[in-house]
Each structure stands twice: as structure tokens, then as C-alpha cells.
Design a protein around this motif. Structure first.
Motif, PDB file in Angstrom:
ATOM      1  N   HIS A 198      43.545 -41.296 -19.828  1.00  0.00           N
ATOM      2  CA  HIS A 198      42.344 -40.738 -19.211  1.00  0.00           C
ATOM      3  C   HIS A 198      42.356 -39.215 -19.353  1.00  0.00           C
ATOM      4  O   HIS A 198      41.319 -38.598 -19.623  1.00  0.00           O
ATOM      5  CB  HIS A 198      42.268 -41.119 -17.737  1.00  0.00           C
ATOM      6  CG  HIS A 198      41.969 -42.568 -17.512  1.00  0.00           C
ATOM      7  ND1 HIS A 198      41.864 -43.095 -16.267  1.00  0.00           N
ATOM      8  CD2 HIS A 198      41.751 -43.598 -18.359  1.00  0.00           C
ATOM      9  CE1 HIS A 198      41.600 -44.381 -16.356  1.00  0.00           C
ATOM     10  NE2 HIS A 198      41.540 -44.710 -17.625  1.00  0.00           N
ATOM     11  N   GLY A 199      43.518 -38.623 -19.155  1.00  0.00           N
ATOM     12  CA  GLY A 199      43.645 -37.173 -19.313  1.00  0.00           C
ATOM     13  C   GLY A 199      43.357 -36.723 -20.726  1.00  0.00           C
ATOM     14  O   GLY A 199      42.693 -35.707 -20.950  1.00  0.00           O
ATOM     15  N   VAL A 200      43.849 -37.497 -21.700  1.00  0.00           N
ATOM     16  CA  VAL A 200      43.589 -37.171 -23.108  1.00  0.00           C
ATOM     17  C   VAL A 200      42.093 -37.279 -23.391  1.00  0.00           C
ATOM     18  O   VAL A 200      41.502 -36.414 -24.053  1.00  0.00           O
ATOM     19  CB  VAL A 200      44.398 -38.107 -24.045  1.00  0.00           C
ATOM     20  CG1 VAL A 200      43.955 -37.950 -25.485  1.00  0.00           C
ATOM     21  CG2 VAL A 200      45.881 -37.825 -23.906  1.00  0.00           C
ATOM     22  N   GLY A 201      41.463 -38.316 -22.858  1.00  0.00           N
ATOM     23  CA  GLY A 201      40.020 -38.498 -23.072  1.00  0.00           C
ATOM     24  C   GLY A 201      39.200 -37.385 -22.458  1.00  0.00           C
ATOM     25  O   GLY A 201      38.264 -36.874 -23.079  1.00  0.00           O
ATOM     26  N   VAL A 202      39.549 -36.997 -21.243  1.00  0.00           N
ATOM     27  CA  VAL A 202      38.826 -35.906 -20.588  1.00  0.00           C
ATOM     28  C   VAL A 202      39.047 -34.602 -21.340  1.00  0.00           C
ATOM     29  O   VAL A 202      38.107 -33.827 -21.565  1.00  0.00           O
ATOM     30  CB  VAL A 202      39.274 -35.777 -19.110  1.00  0.00           C
ATOM     31  CG1 VAL A 202      38.738 -34.495 -18.490  1.00  0.00           C
ATOM     32  CG2 VAL A 202      38.808 -36.978 -18.314  1.00  0.00           C
ATOM     33  N   GLY A 203      40.267 -34.346 -21.760  1.00  0.00           N
ATOM     34  CA  GLY A 203      40.544 -33.130 -22.534  1.00  0.00           C
ATOM     35  C   GLY A 203      39.780 -33.098 -23.838  1.00  0.00           C
ATOM     36  O   GLY A 203      39.230 -32.059 -24.230  1.00  0.00           O
ATOM     37  N   ALA A 204      39.700 -34.244 -24.522  1.00  0.00           N
ATOM     38  CA  ALA A 204      38.945 -34.310 -25.780  1.00  0.00           C
ATOM     39  C   ALA A 204      37.461 -34.080 -25.526  1.00  0.00           C
ATOM     40  O   ALA A 204      36.800 -33.354 -26.279  1.00  0.00           O
ATOM     41  CB  ALA A 204      39.170 -35.662 -26.448  1.00  0.00           C
ATOM     42  N   ALA A 205      36.931 -34.686 -24.464  1.00  0.00           N
ATOM     43  CA  ALA A 205      35.505 -34.516 -24.147  1.00  0.00           C
ATOM     44  C   ALA A 205      35.187 -33.057 -23.830  1.00  0.00           C
ATOM     45  O   ALA A 205      34.180 -32.508 -24.311  1.00  0.00           O
ATOM     46  CB  ALA A 205      35.120 -35.410 -22.978  1.00  0.00           C
TER      47      ALA A 205
ATOM     48  N   GLY B 164      36.871 -30.464 -24.855  1.00  0.00           N
ATOM     49  CA  GLY B 164      37.003 -29.725 -26.113  1.00  0.00           C
ATOM     50  C   GLY B 164      35.775 -29.883 -27.004  1.00  0.00           C
ATOM     51  O   GLY B 164      35.312 -28.912 -27.607  1.00  0.00           O
ATOM     52  N   ILE B 165      35.235 -31.085 -27.069  1.00  0.00           N
ATOM     53  CA  ILE B 165      34.027 -31.306 -27.881  1.00  0.00           C
ATOM     54  C   ILE B 165      32.841 -30.550 -27.314  1.00  0.00           C
ATOM     55  O   ILE B 165      32.105 -29.893 -28.067  1.00  0.00           O
ATOM     56  CB  ILE B 165      33.737 -32.825 -27.979  1.00  0.00           C
ATOM     57  CG1 ILE B 165      34.784 -33.511 -28.836  1.00  0.00           C
ATOM     58  CG2 ILE B 165      32.332 -33.073 -28.531  1.00  0.00           C
ATOM     59  CD1 ILE B 165      34.717 -35.021 -28.798  1.00  0.00           C
ATOM     60  N   VAL B 166      32.669 -30.610 -26.000  1.00  0.00           N
ATOM     61  CA  VAL B 166      31.547 -29.898 -25.371  1.00  0.00           C
ATOM     62  C   VAL B 166      31.684 -28.395 -25.598  1.00  0.00           C
ATOM     63  O   VAL B 166      30.717 -27.722 -25.978  1.00  0.00           O
ATOM     64  CB  VAL B 166      31.471 -30.225 -23.869  1.00  0.00           C
ATOM     65  CG1 VAL B 166      30.503 -29.302 -23.157  1.00  0.00           C
ATOM     66  CG2 VAL B 166      31.069 -31.681 -23.664  1.00  0.00           C
ATOM     67  N   LEU B 167      32.871 -27.855 -25.380  1.00  0.00           N
ATOM     68  CA  LEU B 167      33.078 -26.416 -25.633  1.00  0.00           C
ATOM     69  C   LEU B 167      32.858 -26.065 -27.099  1.00  0.00           C
ATOM     70  O   LEU B 167      32.282 -25.015 -27.406  1.00  0.00           O
ATOM     71  CB  LEU B 167      34.475 -25.990 -25.177  1.00  0.00           C
ATOM     72  CG  LEU B 167      34.692 -25.898 -23.671  1.00  0.00           C
ATOM     73  CD1 LEU B 167      36.156 -25.582 -23.381  1.00  0.00           C
ATOM     74  CD2 LEU B 167      33.798 -24.845 -23.075  1.00  0.00           C
ATOM     75  N   GLY B 168      33.325 -26.919 -27.998  1.00  0.00           N
ATOM     76  CA  GLY B 168      33.119 -26.683 -29.432  1.00  0.00           C
ATOM     77  C   GLY B 168      31.653 -26.648 -29.805  1.00  0.00           C
ATOM     78  O   GLY B 168      31.204 -25.790 -30.564  1.00  0.00           O
ATOM     79  N   VAL B 169      30.884 -27.572 -29.243  1.00  0.00           N
ATOM     80  CA  VAL B 169      29.441 -27.604 -29.527  1.00  0.00           C
ATOM     81  C   VAL B 169      28.765 -26.368 -28.963  1.00  0.00           C
ATOM     82  O   VAL B 169      27.934 -25.725 -29.628  1.00  0.00           O
ATOM     83  CB  VAL B 169      28.813 -28.888 -28.950  1.00  0.00           C
ATOM     84  CG1 VAL B 169      27.297 -28.807 -28.975  1.00  0.00           C
ATOM     85  CG2 VAL B 169      29.299 -30.106 -29.721  1.00  0.00           C
TER      86      VAL B 169
END
Length: 102
Positions: free
Chosen positions: A83-90, A92-97
């Protein structure tokens, strides 16, 4: 998961709302009330402020509540690492966009 932090936040919101309402009452009624009524309202405002200060002092510091929340988050991530990995990835994607739009 964050039951204690949510309760503290709710208590702080209630205290601030009560202080704001009391202050608003004092400010609105200062011109239309007699001296005795103003003293009564002032006493009420002082009592509310004293109670709020006592609660803040007795409940510990805000830093301690933040540490408790961080400890709870850490233990949750340790118990549920994916869950932590998923939240971190999400995040990261939002910040990247968002940064990519500039």
C-alpha cells in the motif's frame, strides 16, 4: 488507523470554533450592552479561553500529536508495504504530471 489524531483534531476545531463564536459575540454586542452584560460576556470569554488553554496544555504539544500520527503511519506502512509503494507511486505520478505541465 488515526483515531487519536482525528479526535485531537476534532477537539481543536471545536475549541477554536467556540473561541471564535465567543469573540464574535463580544465584538457584536460591545456597543449595545450595559456594563453588567459586557462583564458577563467578558467572563464567559475568559472562561472559554482558560478552558481551551488548559486542554491544549494538558493534551500535550502539537509536536507530540504529529509524532504519534507519523508513528502510526510508519507502522501502517510496515504492516502493509505494498500500500505504501502504491501511494508513493501515485504521489510521484501526480507530482510528475504537475511539474511536467510547467
Amino acid at each position: 488507523m488515526f483515531k487519536k489524531s482525528e479526535k485531537v483534531e476534532r477537539d481543536i476545531d471545536q475549541d477554536v470554533t467556540l473561541l471564535a463564536d465567543t469573540l464574535d459575540e463580544v465584538l457584536q454586542s460591545s456597543g449595545a450592552k450595559t456594563k453588567d452584560e459586557l462583564e458577563k460576556i467578558r467572563g464567559k470569554a475568559e472562561g472559554v479561553l482558560r478552558d481551551a488553554r488548559a486542554r491544549f496544555n494538558n493534551s500535550g504539544s502539537i509536536k507530540q500529536h504529529a509524532r504519534d500520527a507519523a508513528d502510526q503511519a510508519t507502522s501502517y506502512v510496515k504492516d502493509n508495504p505494498w500500500h505504501g509503494v502504491g501511494v508513493g507511486a501515485a504521489v510521484g505520478i501526480v507530482l510528475g504530471v504537475l511539474l511536467g505541465r510547467r
